[in-house]
Motif scaffolding. Structure first.
Motif, PDB file in Angstrom:
ATOM      1  N   UNK A   1       1.991  11.292 -10.019  1.00 14.04           N
ATOM      2  CA  UNK A   1       1.955  11.907  -8.675  1.00 14.04           C
ATOM      3  C   UNK A   1       3.214  12.751  -8.455  1.00 14.04           C
ATOM      4  N   UNK A   2       3.149  13.690  -7.512  1.00  7.44           N
ATOM      5  CA  UNK A   2       4.349  14.451  -7.145  1.00  7.44           C
ATOM      6  C   UNK A   2       5.172  13.671  -6.136  1.00  7.44           C
TER       7      UNK A   2
ATOM      8  N   UNK B   1       0.868  -1.183   0.000  1.00  9.68           N
ATOM      9  CA  UNK B   1       0.000   0.000   0.000  1.00  9.68           C
ATOM     10  C   UNK B   1       0.904   1.233   0.000  1.00  9.68           C
ATOM     11  N   UNK B   2       0.765   2.058  -1.043  1.00 10.35           N
ATOM     12  CA  UNK B   2       1.552   3.303  -1.133  1.00 10.35           C
ATOM     13  C   UNK B   2       0.630   4.496  -0.893  1.00 10.35           C
ATOM     14  N   UNK B   3       1.269   5.621  -0.498  1.00 11.09           N
ATOM     15  CA  UNK B   3       0.527   6.898  -0.397  1.00 11.09           C
ATOM     16  C   UNK B   3       1.050   7.758  -1.534  1.00 11.09           C
ATOM     17  N   UNK B   4       0.174   8.052  -2.515  1.00 14.51           N
ATOM     18  CA  UNK B   4       0.565   8.878  -3.671  1.00 14.51           C
ATOM     19  C   UNK B   4      -0.163  10.218  -3.541  1.00 14.51           C
ATOM     20  N   UNK B   5       0.640  11.320  -3.281  1.00 10.00           N
ATOM     21  CA  UNK B   5      -0.035  12.610  -3.070  1.00 10.00           C
ATOM     22  C   UNK B   5      -1.162  12.441  -2.071  1.00 10.00           C
ATOM     23  N   UNK B   6      -0.834  11.816  -0.896  1.00  7.95           N
ATOM     24  CA  UNK B   6      -1.814  11.653   0.199  1.00  7.95           C
ATOM     25  C   UNK B   6      -2.929  10.661  -0.106  1.00  7.95           C
TER      26      UNK B   6
ATOM     27  N   UNK C   1       9.901   3.123  -7.051  1.00 10.22           N
ATOM     28  CA  UNK C   1       8.937   4.200  -6.708  1.00 10.22           C
ATOM     29  C   UNK C   1       8.995   5.377  -7.684  1.00 10.22           C
ATOM     30  N   UNK C   2      10.112   5.532  -8.404  1.00  9.59           N
ATOM     31  CA  UNK C   2      10.168   6.612  -9.411  1.00  9.59           C
ATOM     32  C   UNK C   2       9.211   6.259 -10.546  1.00  9.59           C
TER      33      UNK C   2
END
Ligand code: 9G3
Length: 568
Positions: free
Chosen positions: A311-312, A282-287, A302-303
């Motif tokens: 996403x930023x 589970x990742x958090x992408x821009x919250x 992740x890049x």
């Protein structure tokens, strides 16, 4: 330069805090001294090498019509607030206040300043393209400055910026700059590779890095062993599709797997393959939380994930977020029966998993015989994993090999990333207001000195390439008290200077052993030693690069040196 009049504090012992050879040698040979963590002084020999690096850079920049400027290191905060980077950059950006409590940034780079400079002067397509560059000190409050000049907090950079009316014009300059960089790193004698790179937070489209090959390099390069393909591992594409085995799809089963957290645990407990495991993170992408799937023997890049999601920022979600979302630990997550509003993105290799193994989203349980699409949905497949040595290269020619590298150059197509927020506009040939198309191009000048030292040394010290050595010749008189030796040394010193050779004359009242050891440490291409045969005009000559030595009669010295250095 007479060594007795210079400032070349050599050291015999290896400085304890210098972990890598280039750092140790540049300190021991008296080229640099540390003032504070990541902050260095360049002593006379170091300054001479810097000047020679800069000379080559200036020549190649002028050759592609880039013109030199010099901008302030102190930058008013308003400029960085305009692009939002005053807020997006954390403590890495040095911030200072003037006596009136006004905010300033210490220049970590100059996109904002140069764009503000050009926008106030260049208002017509007739004045474009324009390429400006500077060689100037940058400041970045790195979390862990290390390896001497390779990662400092105050360092010297050549940064160039180009402004264009069209993307075609930008591409033309980008290719010119790429060639100029190739010329520069070749003339510096560096063993380097040009690699496809990631634009990072800078944004923009195309970007390439120039990597000096070195096992102490912080970057990993994925290159083809048969084709010119090379990419920073962050960007190395993976388009290998895997055969989907035609084994019969079996029924999903829930298995008790007490305290099994890792792929290795499951592989040994269930006697299966990591290639059959479906790793779910589970990742958090821009919250926003997103479920990311890859095969058990692969690692998520992740890049690539950030670019695939547009996403930023992307980061692994905290254990707490996962427990709140799925009421199980990160080691038990699986793609089956995930919350419907949770986006699922999977690496291409997942598509060919058959009867796979995954977490049951319940601690101490896993599922077997799990099949994509039948047992769980995937919103999108993408190239999300790190390439691995042995993978097939994206151009299909050859297999991937890894190498470590030191990033000594990085070029970017920025497009309008800065001209928009900075309102950098011009009137085009139809009288319409347009934002500049921009490029930026950086070379780590001080970092190069360390990269060359990493590639040119031996157990006795540094071995500078001819066109970077602080002096061409180390002239050593073994015994300055010996009349014949002193006279011949003085005579040759004058003669060689009259031939415009750069000579470091070791006229110190030191023992021969000390002079030889210092000479090997400093690493000038040629050492001319005046000893016992001075009275008959014979000198001993040693080539630092090969270690070979020979004797020359003084009458032939200048002609032989000109041959060695080429008619410089
Ligand atoms: C910052 C800080 C660190 C930074 C930057 C800004 C890297 C930043 C990327 C660049 C891109 C190019 C022109 C020359 C070539 C490189 N680290 N970058 O922008 F505030 Cl603290 O610098 N800039």
């Amino acid at each position: 330069m007479k060594q007795s009049l210079s400032f070349i504090p050599t050291m015999r012992e290896v400085p304890s805090d210098a972990e890598i050879l280039s750092h140790q040698l540049l300190l021991r040979a008296g080229f640099i001294r540390q003032n504070a963590s990541g902050i260095y002084s360049y002593l006379p020999l170091g300054k001479k090498v810097l000047s020679k690096i800069e000379l080559i850079i200036r020549e190649e920049m002028e050759a592609i019509d880039a013109v030199e400027v010099f901008m302030p290191a102190l930058q008013q905060a308003e400029l960085w607030q305009k692009t939002g980077r005053w807020y997006s950059y954390g403590p890495e950006l040095f911030r200072v206040k003037d006596r009136h409590q006004r905010d300033f940034a210490l220049g970590a780079t100059h996109e904002e300043v140069i764009t503000s400079l050009v926008r106030d002067e260049v208002k017509s397509y007739k004045k474009l393209p324009l390429t400006l560059y500077q060689i100037q000190t940058k400041f970045r409050d790195e979390l862990r400055p290390r390896f001497g000049l390779l990662r400092g907090r105050e360092f010297i950079m050549k940064d160039a910026y180009s402004f264009h009316a069209t993307e075609e014009s930008l591409d033309e300059k980008y290719q010119d700059m790429k060639q100029a960089y190739t010329n520069i790193f070749t003339r510096l004698g560096l063993n380097f590779r040009t690699v496809i790179a990631d634009g990072g937070t800078i944004g923009g489209t195309d970007t390439h890095e120039f990597m000096a090959l070195s096992e102490i390099g912080e970057d990993t390069i994925a290159y083809s062993d048969t084709s010119p393909y090379a990419a920073n591992i962050e960007m190395a594409e993976m388009n290998t599709t895997f055969e989907k085995s035609d084994e019969v799809l079996l029924e999903v089963e829930k298995i008790s797997t007490p305290n099994m957290q890792t792929i290795d645990d499951i592989v040994s407990f269930l006697d299966t393959e990591a290639t059959k495991c479906i790793k779910t993170l589970i990742f958090k992408a821009d919250e926003k939380l997103v479920a990311v799937l890859c095969r058990g023997d692969h690692e998520i890049n992740d890049i690539k994930l950030k670019n695939a999601l547009g996403a930023d920022t992307v980061e692994l979600a905290y254990e707490g977020d996962v427990i709140e979302l799925l009421s199980c630990g990160v080691g038990s997550i699986g793609p089956v029966k995930l919350p419907l509003d949770l986006k699922v993105i999977a690496d291409h290799a997942i598509a060919s998993v058959v009867n796979g193994v995954c977490g049951a989203n319940e601690d101490d349980f896993h599922l077997i015989n799990v099949n994509p699409e039948r047992d769980f949905a995937v919103d999108r497949y993408a190239d999300l994993r790190f390439v691995q040595e042995g993978d097939t290269t994206p151009d299909g020619e050859g297999t991937i090999k890894f190498a470590q590298g030191i990033e000594v150059g990085h070029i970017f197509k920025l497009g309008t990333t800065y001209s928009e927020p900075m309102e950098g506009t011009f009137l085009d040939n139809n009288g319409r207001n347009q934002h500049y198309q921009m490029g930026c191009y950086g070379i780590g000048v001080s970092r190069i000195m360390a990269a060359v030292a990493e590639q040119y040394n031996d157990e006795n010290g540094l071995k500078w390439p001819k066109n970077l050595a602080p002096f061409n010749i180390h002239l050593i008189a073994l015994n300055m008290k010996d009349e014949a030796q002193k006279d011949l040394a003085d005579e040759l010193y004058k003669l060689l200077k009259s031939y415009r050779f750069e000579v470091l004359y070791d006229d110190r009242p030191e023992r021969a052993g000390v002079k030889f050891a210092d000479s090997d440490l400093i690493g000038l291409p040629i050492r001319i030693t005046i000893g016992k045969k001075a009275s008959v005009g014979i000198v001993e000559v040693k080539y630092r690069s090969s270690g070979e030595s020979t004797e020359w009669p003084k009458e032939e010295i200048t002609e032989k040196l000109q041959a060695f250095f080429g008619a410089e």
